[in-house]
Design a protein around this motif. Structure first.
Motif, PDB file in Angstrom:
ATOM      1  N   THR A 305     -31.124  33.193  14.457  1.00 38.40           N
ATOM      2  CA  THR A 305     -29.852  33.488  15.119  1.00 38.40           C
ATOM      3  C   THR A 305     -29.863  33.004  16.561  1.00 38.40           C
ATOM      4  N   SER A 306     -30.972  33.249  17.244  1.00 38.95           N
ATOM      5  CA  SER A 306     -31.112  32.800  18.624  1.00 38.95           C
ATOM      6  C   SER A 306     -31.146  31.275  18.698  1.00 38.95           C
ATOM      7  N   ALA A 307     -31.843  30.652  17.755  1.00 39.29           N
ATOM      8  CA  ALA A 307     -31.925  29.186  17.723  1.00 39.29           C
ATOM      9  C   ALA A 307     -30.545  28.576  17.547  1.00 39.29           C
ATOM     10  N   LEU A 308     -29.739  29.182  16.664  1.00 44.69           N
ATOM     11  CA  LEU A 308     -28.400  28.669  16.418  1.00 44.69           C
ATOM     12  C   LEU A 308     -27.535  28.784  17.671  1.00 44.69           C
ATOM     13  N   ALA A 309     -27.656  29.886  18.368  1.00 41.39           N
ATOM     14  CA  ALA A 309     -26.890  30.074  19.608  1.00 41.39           C
ATOM     15  C   ALA A 309     -27.283  29.018  20.642  1.00 41.39           C
ATOM     16  N   LYS A 310     -28.566  28.724  20.723  1.00 36.48           N
ATOM     17  CA  LYS A 310     -29.028  27.718  21.685  1.00 36.48           C
ATOM     18  C   LYS A 310     -28.555  26.316  21.294  1.00 36.48           C
ATOM     19  N   ALA A 311     -28.552  26.020  19.982  1.00 32.45           N
ATOM     20  CA  ALA A 311     -28.056  24.727  19.514  1.00 32.45           C
ATOM     21  C   ALA A 311     -26.564  24.591  19.819  1.00 32.45           C
ATOM     22  N   ASN A 312     -25.822  25.658  19.613  1.00 30.28           N
ATOM     23  CA  ASN A 312     -24.378  25.640  19.901  1.00 30.28           C
ATOM     24  C   ASN A 312     -24.116  25.404  21.392  1.00 30.28           C
ATOM     25  N   ALA A 313     -24.973  25.969  22.239  1.00 32.73           N
ATOM     26  CA  ALA A 313     -24.826  25.760  23.683  1.00 32.73           C
ATOM     27  C   ALA A 313     -25.081  24.299  24.052  1.00 32.73           C
ATOM     28  N   LEU A 314     -26.052  23.702  23.386  1.00 37.57           N
ATOM     29  CA  LEU A 314     -26.334  22.276  23.623  1.00 37.57           C
ATOM     30  C   LEU A 314     -25.135  21.420  23.217  1.00 37.57           C
ATOM     31  N   ILE A 315     -24.559  21.742  22.059  1.00 34.16           N
ATOM     32  CA  ILE A 315     -23.404  20.987  21.575  1.00 34.16           C
ATOM     33  C   ILE A 315     -22.228  21.132  22.532  1.00 34.16           C
ATOM     34  N   LYS A 316     -22.075  22.297  23.103  1.00 34.55           N
ATOM     35  CA  LYS A 316     -20.997  22.515  24.080  1.00 34.55           C
ATOM     36  C   LYS A 316     -21.217  21.643  25.314  1.00 34.55           C
ATOM     37  N   ALA A 317     -22.497  21.471  25.689  1.00 37.47           N
ATOM     38  CA  ALA A 317     -22.821  20.650  26.862  1.00 37.47           C
ATOM     39  C   ALA A 317     -22.618  19.166  26.586  1.00 37.47           C
ATOM     40  N   GLN A 318     -22.956  18.733  25.360  1.00 42.47           N
ATOM     41  CA  GLN A 318     -22.791  17.324  24.974  1.00 42.47           C
ATOM     42  C   GLN A 318     -22.203  17.267  23.559  1.00 42.47           C
ATOM     43  N   PRO A 319     -20.900  17.387  23.450  1.00 38.07           N
ATOM     44  CA  PRO A 319     -20.264  17.442  22.121  1.00 38.07           C
ATOM     45  C   PRO A 319     -20.467  16.189  21.272  1.00 38.07           C
ATOM     46  N   LYS A 320     -20.744  15.057  21.901  1.00 36.32           N
ATOM     47  CA  LYS A 320     -20.875  13.813  21.150  1.00 36.32           C
ATOM     48  C   LYS A 320     -22.327  13.413  20.888  1.00 36.32           C
ATOM     49  N   ASN A 321     -23.243  14.327  21.138  1.00 39.14           N
ATOM     50  CA  ASN A 321     -24.661  14.046  20.879  1.00 39.14           C
ATOM     51  C   ASN A 321     -24.966  14.321  19.406  1.00 39.14           C
ATOM     52  N   PRO A 322     -25.265  13.272  18.602  1.00 37.96           N
ATOM     53  CA  PRO A 322     -25.479  13.488  17.167  1.00 37.96           C
ATOM     54  C   PRO A 322     -26.724  14.313  16.861  1.00 37.96           C
ATOM     55  N   TYR A 323     -27.704  14.266  17.757  1.00 34.61           N
ATOM     56  CA  TYR A 323     -28.975  14.922  17.468  1.00 34.61           C
ATOM     57  C   TYR A 323     -28.920  16.424  17.721  1.00 34.61           C
ATOM     58  N   PHE A 324     -27.983  16.865  18.549  1.00 35.13           N
ATOM     59  CA  PHE A 324     -27.752  18.303  18.677  1.00 35.13           C
ATOM     60  C   PHE A 324     -27.110  18.832  17.388  1.00 35.13           C
ATOM     61  N   GLN A 325     -26.214  18.037  16.806  1.00 40.46           N
ATOM     62  CA  GLN A 325     -25.630  18.414  15.512  1.00 40.46           C
ATOM     63  C   GLN A 325     -26.697  18.408  14.413  1.00 40.46           C
ATOM     64  N   GLU A 326     -27.607  17.443  14.493  1.00 43.41           N
ATOM     65  CA  GLU A 326     -28.702  17.400  13.516  1.00 43.41           C
ATOM     66  C   GLU A 326     -29.553  18.661  13.614  1.00 43.41           C
ATOM     67  N   LEU A 327     -29.880  19.069  14.840  1.00 35.03           N
ATOM     68  CA  LEU A 327     -30.660  20.295  15.022  1.00 35.03           C
ATOM     69  C   LEU A 327     -29.909  21.492  14.458  1.00 35.03           C
ATOM     70  N   ARG A 328     -28.606  21.546  14.701  1.00 38.50           N
ATOM     71  CA  ARG A 328     -27.806  22.647  14.153  1.00 38.50           C
ATOM     72  C   ARG A 328     -27.882  22.649  12.626  1.00 38.50           C
ATOM     73  N   GLY A 329     -27.811  21.467  12.026  1.00 38.83           N
ATOM     74  CA  GLY A 329     -27.932  21.379  10.573  1.00 38.83           C
ATOM     75  C   GLY A 329     -29.283  21.867  10.085  1.00 38.83           C
ATOM     76  N   ASP A 330     -30.359  21.483  10.806  1.00 39.77           N
ATOM     77  CA  ASP A 330     -31.707  21.934  10.426  1.00 39.77           C
ATOM     78  C   ASP A 330     -31.802  23.465  10.468  1.00 39.77           C
TER      79      ASP A 330
END
Length: 463
Positions: A305-330
């Protein structure tokens, strides 16, 4: 990426017993690095970054259209080498280098080897050295026989000396030749860096690091028994050229440095463990790279749950970063939410400028986990898309075979299994599964022809 490295000094000092920043003439019996028993690391983000480093260098070296593949090796030592049209870079080099410029210098050096045709020249030198050694052995044997027939121990002893000396001379000849080629590649690297408007200070820093590690290790090195010039000598040869360049003080663009830092953190988390990763993140405290490393570390070792929140924060910082989305998928896959994971991977695929073949395969895996007939069909499409971009992804064929099997397409599953074995260098099993697939296919159809290609394949053994 989970092996544990040696100490920094030990792994850098090891360059003097390996082909560090050099060329390798290896027996190749496969079309892939897997079959050469190279521990390959696959990561879409790191591969894209290193290709971005290499692209302008290859263009400057006249290699832009030569199809040079870059392969990441799971090894903690600072090393890079070329074989054929492949450039191998250790994760240890990527992890140790503090700036993109240091790795770009390494790539420029290797490009010098490729552009200079050093591999073929080294093969020619090896043939000459082999001939020298054979002649010396024959002369020595002749002297030994002569000594025996004349009952002269001195002559026989001299014969043994001729044979041993010939081998030593051949070895020293090869090493001297390799040192010359290394010097040539260093100078070519500076030419490529100047042509692309980049500094050569990264190369000097790398050689200084080698020199410091060698001094700290206390290792005594015979300069005539190594394949590379001593670091101090390399620095002396290049320092004037580097400092005369108008690019000497040019720094890497901040965005590129940020990507480099994120790569280093990722390698630290997956390869060196929590403690090492935490130390590196401490040095980058407050940066996006540190936050990225923290999210990945939490995903691997902490609360989902904490990891997902941190991944979401990264995506908010860089919405077009594909690797943050990849981490969220993982993370979502680990949380057993494949449908949500598929959505994240789909975004990663759509945002990926490098068009990596790995991301569609991850999307396919998530769709397979959804488990509906429709999602399985979509999985086959996505995995095939990924393999179309990256045909040597042997792991991808395993998932493709599973998807075909769950859809009831047994010939497709057999052929995918054959492909996986083929790109792993396991040709015997590849041929067995290809023949099994053919028996259930119409003769002459595309899949039947591909199976026949695998059956007919003969592995080469070229040096």
């Amino acid at each position: 990426m989970m092996s544990r490295p040696r100490s920094t000094v030990a792994r850098i000092a090891r360059v003097f017993t390996t082909l560090a920043l050099g060329i390798a003439v290896a027996t190749t019996s496969s079309v892939t690095a897997f079959a050469q028993n190279v521990p390959v690391v696959r990561d879409a983000e790191i591969e894209a970054l290193v290709r971005d480093y290499a692209r302008p260098i290859f263009k400057a070296a006249g290699l832009a259209n030569d199809g040079i593949d870059i392969v990441l090796v799971n090894d903690s030592s600072f090393n890079a080498f070329v074989t054929g049209r492949r450039l191998f870079i250790n994760t240890g080099a990527l992890m140790t280098a503090e700036t993109p410029n240091e790795i770009i210098g390494v790539i420029a050096h290797e490009a010098g080897h490729i552009a200079g045709g050093h591999q073929q020249k080294l093969r020619d030198q090896l043939e000459r050295a082999k001939t020298m050694a054979i002649i010396a052995t024959l002369l020595g044997a002749g002297a030994i026989v002569a000594g025996a027939t004349t009952n002269s121990r001195g002559l026989a002893g001299a014969g043994m000396g001729v044979a041993a000396g010939g081998g030593e001379m051949a070895q020293r000849s090869i090493l001297a030749y390799q040192r010359t080629e290394e010097t040539t590649a260093d100078r070519s690297a500076i030419t490529y860096l100047n042509a692309t408007g980049q500094s050569g200070m990264g190369m000097l820093k790398t050689f200084a690091r080698f020199q410091s590690a060698l001094s700290l290790s206390g290792t005594q090195v015979d300069p005539y028994r190594i394949s590379h010039p001593m670091p101090q000598e390399r620095i002396a040869n290049l320092e004037v050229l580097v400092k005369q360049s108008p690019n000497v003080d040019r720094l890497d663009p901040p965005a590129l440095q940020q990507r480099h830092d994120m790569m280093r953190v990722k390698i630290a988390v997956y390869m060196e463990g929590q403690a090492a990763a935490a130390r590196l993140m401490q040095k980058m405290r407050g940066s996006l790279a540190a936050l990225y490393g923290d999210a990945q570390s939490t995903y691997l070792y902490g609360d989902i749950t904490s990891a997902l929140a941190k991944a979401n924060a990264l995506i908010k910082a860089q919405p077009k970063n594909p690797y943050f989305q990849e981490l969220r998928g993982d993370i979502l896959m680990k949380a057993n939410k494949p449908k949500d994971a598929a959505e994240a991977y789909a975004k990663a695929v759509s945002l990926d400028p490098a068009r990596s073949g790995l991301l569609p395969v991850s999307l396919g895996q998530a769709l397979m986990a959804v488990g509906t007939p429709d999602s399985l069909k979509k999985a086959v499409v996505q995995i095939n898309n990924g393999l179309g971009r990256d045909k040597e992804n042997s792991e991808g064929y395993r998932y493709l075979a599973q998807a075909y099997g769950e859809l009831g397409d047994i010939p497709g599953a057999e052929l995918a299994t054959a492909e996986g074995h083929f790109y792993s260098g396991n040709y015997k099993d590849a041929k067995i599964f290809a023949m099994r697939a053919q028996q259930q296919m119409k003769r002459g159809e595309p899949r039947w022809i591909r199976a026949q290609d695998i059956i007919n394949y003969k592995a080469s053994s070229k040096i």
